[in-house]
Design an enzyme around this catalytic site. Structure first.
Site, PDB file in Angstrom:
ATOM      1  N   GLY A  14      25.532  45.518  41.615  1.00 51.01           N
ATOM      2  CA  GLY A  14      26.335  44.705  40.685  1.00 51.01           C
ATOM      3  C   GLY A  14      25.612  43.487  40.163  1.00 51.01           C
ATOM      4  O   GLY A  14      26.140  42.369  40.211  1.00 51.01           O
ATOM      5  N   TYR A 151      43.588  44.343  46.026  1.00 51.07           N
ATOM      6  CA  TYR A 151      42.274  43.681  46.205  1.00 51.07           C
ATOM      7  C   TYR A 151      42.157  43.179  47.643  1.00 51.07           C
ATOM      8  O   TYR A 151      41.141  43.396  48.314  1.00 51.07           O
ATOM      9  CB  TYR A 151      42.153  42.521  45.211  1.00 51.07           C
ATOM     10  CG  TYR A 151      40.853  41.746  45.324  1.00 51.07           C
ATOM     11  CD1 TYR A 151      39.631  42.333  45.003  1.00 51.07           C
ATOM     12  CD2 TYR A 151      40.838  40.413  45.747  1.00 51.07           C
ATOM     13  CE1 TYR A 151      38.439  41.606  45.102  1.00 51.07           C
ATOM     14  CE2 TYR A 151      39.647  39.696  45.843  1.00 51.07           C
ATOM     15  CZ  TYR A 151      38.460  40.297  45.522  1.00 51.07           C
ATOM     16  OH  TYR A 151      37.279  39.593  45.624  1.00 51.07           O
TER      17      TYR A 151
HETATM   18  N1  LIG Z   1      34.351  35.137  41.454  1.00 55.58           N
HETATM   19  C1  LIG Z   1      35.018  34.787  42.523  1.00 55.58           C
HETATM   20  O1  LIG Z   1      35.778  33.800  42.478  1.00 55.58           O
HETATM   21  C2  LIG Z   1      34.850  35.574  43.820  1.00 55.58           C
HETATM   22  C3  LIG Z   1      35.392  35.030  44.987  1.00 55.58           C
HETATM   23  C4  LIG Z   1      35.247  35.724  46.179  1.00 55.58           C
HETATM   24  C5  LIG Z   1      34.567  36.931  46.206  1.00 55.58           C
HETATM   25  N2  LIG Z   1      34.041  37.453  45.057  1.00 55.58           N
HETATM   26  C6  LIG Z   1      33.304  38.726  45.168  1.00 55.58           C
HETATM   27  O2  LIG Z   1      31.975  38.493  44.732  1.00 55.58           O
HETATM   28  C7  LIG Z   1      31.418  39.714  44.215  1.00 55.58           C
HETATM   29  C8  LIG Z   1      30.786  39.447  42.852  1.00 55.58           C
HETATM   30  O3  LIG Z   1      31.794  39.030  41.960  1.00 55.58           O
HETATM   31  P1  LIG Z   1      31.496  38.086  40.690  1.00 55.58           P
HETATM   32  O4  LIG Z   1      32.372  36.905  40.801  1.00 55.58           O
HETATM   33  O5  LIG Z   1      30.047  37.907  40.501  1.00 55.58           O
HETATM   34  O6  LIG Z   1      32.126  38.988  39.515  1.00 55.58           O
HETATM   35  P2  LIG Z   1      31.452  39.733  38.261  1.00 55.58           P
HETATM   36  O7  LIG Z   1      30.664  38.753  37.438  1.00 55.58           O
HETATM   37  O8  LIG Z   1      32.569  40.496  37.613  1.00 55.58           O
HETATM   38  O9  LIG Z   1      30.427  40.741  38.953  1.00 55.58           O
HETATM   39  C9  LIG Z   1      30.840  41.952  39.512  1.00 55.58           C
HETATM   40  C10 LIG Z   1      29.687  42.927  39.402  1.00 55.58           C
HETATM   41  O10 LIG Z   1      30.096  44.168  40.007  1.00 55.58           O
HETATM   42  C11 LIG Z   1      29.722  45.195  39.103  1.00 55.58           C
HETATM   43  N3  LIG Z   1      30.493  46.434  39.279  1.00 55.58           N
HETATM   44  C12 LIG Z   1      31.817  46.650  39.075  1.00 55.58           C
HETATM   45  N4  LIG Z   1      32.099  47.938  39.311  1.00 55.58           N
HETATM   46  C13 LIG Z   1      30.920  48.547  39.663  1.00 55.58           C
HETATM   47  C14 LIG Z   1      30.541  49.861  40.007  1.00 55.58           C
HETATM   48  N5  LIG Z   1      31.432  50.863  40.025  1.00 55.58           N
HETATM   49  N6  LIG Z   1      29.250  50.104  40.345  1.00 55.58           N
HETATM   50  C15 LIG Z   1      28.315  49.106  40.309  1.00 55.58           C
HETATM   51  N7  LIG Z   1      28.601  47.851  39.942  1.00 55.58           N
HETATM   52  C16 LIG Z   1      29.902  47.574  39.630  1.00 55.58           C
HETATM   53  C17 LIG Z   1      29.945  44.600  37.726  1.00 55.58           C
HETATM   54  O11 LIG Z   1      29.260  45.390  36.769  1.00 55.58           O
HETATM   55  P3  LIG Z   1      29.770  45.573  35.230  1.00 55.58           P
HETATM   56  O12 LIG Z   1      29.170  44.414  34.478  1.00 55.58           O
HETATM   57  O13 LIG Z   1      29.183  46.884  34.830  1.00 55.58           O
HETATM   58  O14 LIG Z   1      31.265  45.562  35.244  1.00 55.58           O
HETATM   59  C18 LIG Z   1      29.321  43.228  37.945  1.00 55.58           C
HETATM   60  O15 LIG Z   1      27.916  43.300  37.839  1.00 55.58           O
HETATM   61  C19 LIG Z   1      32.561  40.730  44.197  1.00 55.58           C
HETATM   62  O16 LIG Z   1      32.446  41.575  45.335  1.00 55.58           O
HETATM   63  C20 LIG Z   1      33.815  39.857  44.311  1.00 55.58           C
HETATM   64  O17 LIG Z   1      34.875  40.556  44.926  1.00 55.58           O
HETATM   65  C21 LIG Z   1      34.161  36.790  43.863  1.00 55.58           C
END
Ligand SMILES: NC(=O)c1ccc[n+]([C@@H]2O[C@H](COP(=O)([O-])OP(=O)(O)OC[C@H]3O[C@@H](n4cnc5c(N)ncnc54)[C@H](OP(=O)(O)O)[C@@H]3O)[C@@H](O)[C@H]2O)c1
Length: 285
Positions: A14, A151
């Site tokens: 990701g 989630y």
């Molecule tokens: N943001 C927050 O506040 C927060 C807080 C706690 C935990 N998290 C966790 O942190 C992690 C990263 O999140 P983020 O905030 O960086 O969000 P993000 O910018 O939406 O990044 C998520 C990444 O996962 C990829 N992804 C989604 N479905 C996928 C699949 N089937 N196969 C491969 N890649 C896939 C997305 O790719 P695409 O661009 O192709 O969609 C994107 O690169 C996640 O696990 C999330 O649950 C986030």
């Protein structure tokens, strides 16, 4: 050639945006080789010109792309020392009216995805006699948040899976770690989550709760949090501290609530949560 053998290599899922992208920058700046995977293949990606970054296609719902990315990474860098299971998406809304397909997909990405990646890399880790797996969960893997039951359950499951697996794999000299990020500004998480969330009734029994929960999300996503770089730095620390510590909290905003959940009574925690979050309708009088 000699330098290549000593450099450590990490595969990250990701990496097209947000935390995954920051992890690529952070690990490569720290001298690691990075297999930067994303589900859309980007041949012209800016990282493609970096000697120590291989951009590879990997969709965590597709086992063939996982094996191909691992093979390509080993062919390019010689081996893989660590995996960061970062890819994830958020699904919010009311459970009762969320479709079974949306629920299945949430688990396909957030739980079965990391399981697929781990299963695929384990034979390699066993071959080289060591390995490190870092799974990215969430505060929603530690306590429940209203209108995110799917989630939350996917991240609770990833926490439980990781903790249990850590015993099993320690017997193989493979360390499993969990990083729990707090809120991050500048990632695509909230936009992607909103796109995927479908179950917000504007009428009927859930409408009042639904309005309050949406306000809570609007408030949460409008808040200013640190960027993902700070969480990426904690992930790098987890990868390099040489310990077999299981959990790392990465975010000052969530530390007090995680403390309340883990270090005080259930009663005290739930009293606090019910007083601050949408739930039971307020009775008059
Ligand atoms: N943001 C927050 O506040 C927060 C807080 C706690 C935990 N998290 C966790 O942190 C992690 C990263 O999140 P983020 O905030 O960086 O969000 P993000 O910018 O939406 O990044 C998520 C990444 O996962 C990829 N992804 C989604 N479905 C996928 C699949 N089937 N196969 C491969 N890649 C896939 C997305 O790719 P695409 O661009 O192709 O969609 C994107 O690169 C996640 O696990 C999330 O649950 C986030």
């Amino acid at each position: 050639m000699i330098e290549k053998q000593h450099k450590r290599t990490v595969l990250i899922t990701g990496t097209s945006s947000g935390l995954g992208q920051s992890c690529v920058n952070c690990f490569s700046a720290a001298g690691w080789n990075v297999i930067a995977t994303m589900r859309r293949s980007l041949e012209e990606h800016e990282w493609s010109s970096c000697d120590n970054v291989l951009v590879a296609e990997l969709d965590v719902t597709n086992a063939h792309t996982i094996s191909a990315a691992i093979e390509a990474g080993i062919a390019r860098f010689g081996n893989i020392d660590a995996v960061v299971n970062n890819a994830g998406h958020g699904l919010s809304g009311i459970f009762e009216i969320t479709s079974p397909e949306a629920i299945q997909y949430q688990f396909e990405v957030n739980l079965f995805g990391p399981m697929r990646v781990i299963r695929a890399v384990l034979p390699h880790f066993r071959n080289i006699g060591k390995g490190l797996i870092i799974n990215i969960t969430s505060p929603a893997g530690v306590f429940g948040i209203p209108a995110t039951s799917i989630y939350t359950s996917s991240k609770f499951a990833l926490e439980g899976f990781s903790e249990s697996l850590s015993y099993e794999l320690l017997s193989q000299n493979i360390v499993v770690k969990i990083v729990e990020p707090g809120g991050m500004s500048g990632t695509s998480f909230h936009d992607n989550s909103l796109l995927l969330s479908e179950a917000w009734p504007t009428e009927g029994g859930y409408s009042d709760f639904s309005v309050k929960a949406r306000k809570m999300f609007a408030f949460m996503s409008a808040r200013q949090y640190p960027g993902p770089e700070a969480v990426a730095a904690v992930i790098l620390e987890a990868a390099t501290d040489g310990s077999d510590r299981l959990r790392y909290v990465a975010g000052e905003d969530v530390r007090p609530l995680i403390y309340l959940r883990r270090c005080t009574s259930e009663d005290r925690f739930m009293t606090h949560m019910r007083a601050t979050l949408p739930g039971r309708p307020r009775t008059g009088g």
